[in-house]
Design an enzyme around this catalytic site. Sequence first.
Site, PDB file in Angstrom:
ATOM      1  N   GLU A  52     -42.206  84.528 -10.045  1.00  0.00           N
ATOM      2  CA  GLU A  52     -41.031  85.349  -9.681  1.00  0.00           C
ATOM      3  C   GLU A  52     -41.483  86.679  -9.072  1.00  0.00           C
ATOM      4  O   GLU A  52     -40.940  87.143  -8.065  1.00  0.00           O
ATOM      5  CB  GLU A  52     -40.166  85.603 -10.924  1.00  0.00           C
ATOM      6  CG  GLU A  52     -38.920  86.425 -10.598  1.00  0.00           C
ATOM      7  CD  GLU A  52     -38.143  86.857 -11.838  1.00  0.00           C
ATOM      8  OE1 GLU A  52     -38.045  86.056 -12.786  1.00  0.00           O
ATOM      9  OE2 GLU A  52     -37.649  87.994 -11.845  1.00  0.00           O
ATOM     10  N   SER A 112     -44.776  77.060 -20.798  1.00  0.00           N
ATOM     11  CA  SER A 112     -43.579  77.869 -20.544  1.00  0.00           C
ATOM     12  C   SER A 112     -43.648  79.174 -21.331  1.00  0.00           C
ATOM     13  O   SER A 112     -43.627  79.188 -22.563  1.00  0.00           O
ATOM     14  CB  SER A 112     -42.337  77.058 -20.938  1.00  0.00           C
ATOM     15  OG  SER A 112     -41.271  77.931 -21.210  1.00  0.00           O
TER      16      SER A 112
END
Length: 570
Positions: A125, A217
């Site tokens: 991101e 994750s």
Amino acid sequence: MKISIAKTAGFCMGVRRAVDMVLDASNLADEPIFTYGPLIHNPQVLEMLESKEIFRIDTIPEKGEGIVLIRAHGVPPEDEQALAKAGFTVINATCPRVVRVQVIINKFAKKGYATIIIGDKKHPEVVGLLGYARGKGHTITSMDQLAGLPAFENAVVVAQTTQNTEFYQEIKDWCRVHAPHYEIFDTICGSTEKRQNEVRELAKSHDAVIVVGGKQSGNTRRLAQVAQETGTSATHIEDAEEIDYQALGSTQNIAITAGASTPNWIIKDTCLKVDQNLKRRRPVMGRLTGVLDFLLKTNLLLAVGAACLTYGAAIIQGGGQTHVYAAIAMLYVLSMQVMNNTMTIKSDTYNKPDRASFYKRYGRYLKVLALISGCAGLYLGYTRGWVFFGVLAAMTLLGLSYNMNIIPAFLSGRRIHRIKDVPGSKTVLIAMAWGIVTSLLPAVDGGTPWGMAGVSFFYATGLVFARTAFVDILAVQGDRIAGKETLPILLGKKKSMRVIQYVLIGSALLPLCGFLLGPAGNMAFWLALVPLFMLLLIKSYKEDSFLSGSPYEFLFESSFLLAGLAAAMT
Ligand code: SF4
């Protein structure tokens, strides 16, 4: 002894949107489909995508063809342009909350501002966000790094959406004191914080916490860490096979949560396995739920429900001989449902893993059951005359051909080969088939006036429509993977829910029409209980979006029994 499932467990809005977009593209398009980088950090989802021939590219080739999906994290603008230039059709599935940060950075970078991003410079991101900073981007992960940055004439400060809120508050406080002219934006996504707050609360009120999600994750790992910080035993597992039941010991209350990239089917599977393990410790309860499960999986409960609905419809029609019609409805529904379940093992693997393995294991016997019940139903139909038999046989053929390639390409285009491929067909056809077999055929055979036949038909059809559409809502993730075109996939969850509620309100009013217009009598009022009970269950689902477990499904499938109860009271 209880299992609590976190309300925030599973896909966040941005991840669900990206997964839906890639699956919709795969179900609709004939071109090859790729994701640019891994779509999410979950090995089971990546495996599922590969099984659907959705592959991943990590570098941009000079020439390419097909569709490329940009994941929820977003990418630098030059990557998006390069993909389009290479010849790909680009679908941008960047999460709208990430897009907001990109827009902020872009707006200020155009005016010459420096950009300070709070986040790890290697996180995808952040890599994407830096691309909008026009070469004036800086990333920091500590207060020291912030203090070490040059004093900018103008700067905009943003945080990676999954950053820690407390840390960001410190950053904001520092800026207000040392650089009050900096433009600061709140860009942390509430989804992460809500998830962490919930697991903290659950950990305090439970003996153990199981966190489900990919080991890669970051947000799942952080979730396990938050739970552990409370002092409660917390384990991070990737799938149910990793559960250490010995470590759980005599634990009574277990909370289960999952990261933003964990699909529902993995959470369901974990709940199911933990639930089975807990029940093994209580043999009586275990046996009882085993019977309940058996009734659900074999569709025997639903078949008895069809018989009850026939008795209910008969009340609206003014009574008459109903046992034979109830038996026909029961046998027809049993046969069709079992047959349908043997053909939907693929989507059940994601929606109801336990039912999928049950059908894999006992498929042969279940097919025999479907055959015997189908033939018995047809024989009873034959005893009511040729018209009855003909309609029932036609419906049986329609049900059997539902999953077969019977629609010629010149009629339907390339996408629709089976009746099943017609969007929304399942919900409507199942409802109509039940309506015909439980109310219309008995009404026509018994000489009921058309008005009352219509009222009873719409009552039964409405209830079954609501039940089927609601079950489809629970199964939407798996159905999308399997490429099914159910009502919730067509309309979306919210609209489908609204449609279901209107249909149920209509179904609750119909017995009253039966009372006012015809021979239904006072007992018609009791029939309104069935849709009202369903509305109550839906309300509870909306308030507390739980995962479908056997007890809940049992309640929903049992709704039809109330119609039989009303009939028994006449
Ligand atoms: S965590 Fe928030 S910002 Fe990130 S993808 Fe999910 S919804 Fe979007």
